[in-house]
Write an enzyme that holds these catalytic residues in place. Sequence first.
Site, PDB file in Angstrom:
ATOM      1  N   TRP A 121      31.326  21.225  58.416  1.00  0.00           N
ATOM      2  CA  TRP A 121      30.978  20.532  57.162  1.00  0.00           C
ATOM      3  C   TRP A 121      30.159  19.280  57.436  1.00  0.00           C
ATOM      4  O   TRP A 121      29.205  18.978  56.728  1.00  0.00           O
ATOM      5  CB  TRP A 121      32.237  20.227  56.344  1.00  0.00           C
ATOM      6  CG  TRP A 121      32.825  21.496  55.801  1.00  0.00           C
ATOM      7  CD1 TRP A 121      33.988  22.084  56.193  1.00  0.00           C
ATOM      8  CD2 TRP A 121      32.238  22.379  54.823  1.00  0.00           C
ATOM      9  NE1 TRP A 121      34.171  23.272  55.501  1.00  0.00           N
ATOM     10  CE2 TRP A 121      33.121  23.459  54.655  1.00  0.00           C
ATOM     11  CE3 TRP A 121      31.068  22.342  54.072  1.00  0.00           C
ATOM     12  CZ2 TRP A 121      32.866  24.518  53.772  1.00  0.00           C
ATOM     13  CZ3 TRP A 121      30.807  23.386  53.186  1.00  0.00           C
ATOM     14  CH2 TRP A 121      31.701  24.455  53.045  1.00  0.00           C
TER      15      TRP A 121
ATOM     16  N   ASP B 136      34.037  12.268  54.004  1.00  0.00           N
ATOM     17  CA  ASP B 136      34.324  13.529  53.332  1.00  0.00           C
ATOM     18  C   ASP B 136      35.784  13.869  53.638  1.00  0.00           C
ATOM     19  O   ASP B 136      36.121  14.265  54.746  1.00  0.00           O
ATOM     20  CB  ASP B 136      33.387  14.629  53.863  1.00  0.00           C
ATOM     21  CG  ASP B 136      33.727  16.010  53.288  1.00  0.00           C
ATOM     22  OD1 ASP B 136      34.673  16.119  52.491  1.00  0.00           O
ATOM     23  OD2 ASP B 136      33.025  16.978  53.663  1.00  0.00           O
TER      24      ASP B 136
ATOM     25  N   LYS C 163      41.557  21.508  47.348  1.00  0.00           N
ATOM     26  CA  LYS C 163      42.585  21.695  48.388  1.00  0.00           C
ATOM     27  C   LYS C 163      43.871  20.959  48.020  1.00  0.00           C
ATOM     28  O   LYS C 163      44.911  21.573  47.865  1.00  0.00           O
ATOM     29  CB  LYS C 163      42.081  21.192  49.747  1.00  0.00           C
ATOM     30  CG  LYS C 163      41.381  22.242  50.570  1.00  0.00           C
ATOM     31  CD  LYS C 163      39.949  22.320  50.284  1.00  0.00           C
ATOM     32  CE  LYS C 163      39.306  23.436  51.090  1.00  0.00           C
ATOM     33  NZ  LYS C 163      37.879  23.481  50.821  1.00  0.00           N
TER      34      LYS C 163
END
Length: 347
Positions: free
Chosen positions: A88, A158, A182
């Site tokens: 990511w 992030d 999540k």
Amino acid sequence: MPEPVLERAREELLSLGGAGMSVMEMSHRSPEFESVLHKAEAGIRELLGLPANYRVLFTYGGATMQFSMVPMNLLAGGRADYITTGAWGDKAIAEARRFGRVNEIFSTKGSGFRSVPAGEEIVVSADAAYVHYCSNETIDGVEFHYDLDVGGIPAVCDASSNILSRPIDVEKYALIYAGAQKNIGPSGVTVVVVREDLLERIPDGLPLLLDYRTYASTDSMPNTPNTWGIYLIGLVTDWLREQGGLAAMAERNREKAKLLYEAIDASDGFYRGHAERAARSLMNVTFRLPSEELEERFCTEAERRGMSGLRGHRSVGGIRASIYNAFPREGVESLTEFMRDFAATNG
Ligand code: PMP
């Protein structure tokens, strides 16, 4: 999603708080929805212990849109530092390069994304507009177990896959973003926590919905927001508070992850953890078996026992057990039991 949250949502689906209509049917400009939004925001503020100079924004486009919004809003003609510890982070820096000058000050790509740097290994450029990193790399299963401290340079994180999984020292961060899906709520809402002074450096002329100030000045409602998603965030924060808050979640998350890593370590090399020990993620436990064929059999047999979603991300293969806040300890216990049986039969 925590089961009690889904149950409460089911109870309130047709009529929220005696309103005679679903949250999805309410005007987002109604006082009822306003209190839903404020409750979700207050829940996040309380759990993270946000000081008054931090704003909570609900935005769109997932964490992926933040890969673009962060440089669009914060580069301001300068240069940013990026730390890459997984897939990511790699996407985030690629996107930032489209907007300006970017300096990758640390990357573990060459060694297969298995570790995170120790704090003292991070040398930030004195003139960096910000430093970006990903606190938990969901695909690779590597996590920072500390809050990066980069002095006066704004740290942008992030935290999509470990936000609200443990207490953090929020003042070490200038901006935190997370796709909700999540640990915070359903997909379709993105949470951005931003220190107010960062809003002052945003260049004029950005597209309306890509400018953080638009969200800050409209109570996150420049247009119709994801009312259902924001409502569920409020329920998740209630649930987290009932669980004892982030310190209690951290303890549970540590215990759940420990069971899995112990099963890996006790397997005489049958299971091989992907991450180096110090960087092992408490949210995504990634490991390999001796062959891809055994990995396939592992997943198929696990599915037969009712355990799905264990295939690693399609880009890396292997096995990944994602054990977010809402994942119950009993589920982890079933998986470790299966891992032992499977290793005994196939090892
Ligand atoms: N960053 C991390 C750490 C992620 O785990 C994900 C999604 N799994 C993303 C970014 C992308 O998120 P989204 O799908 O919300 O754009």
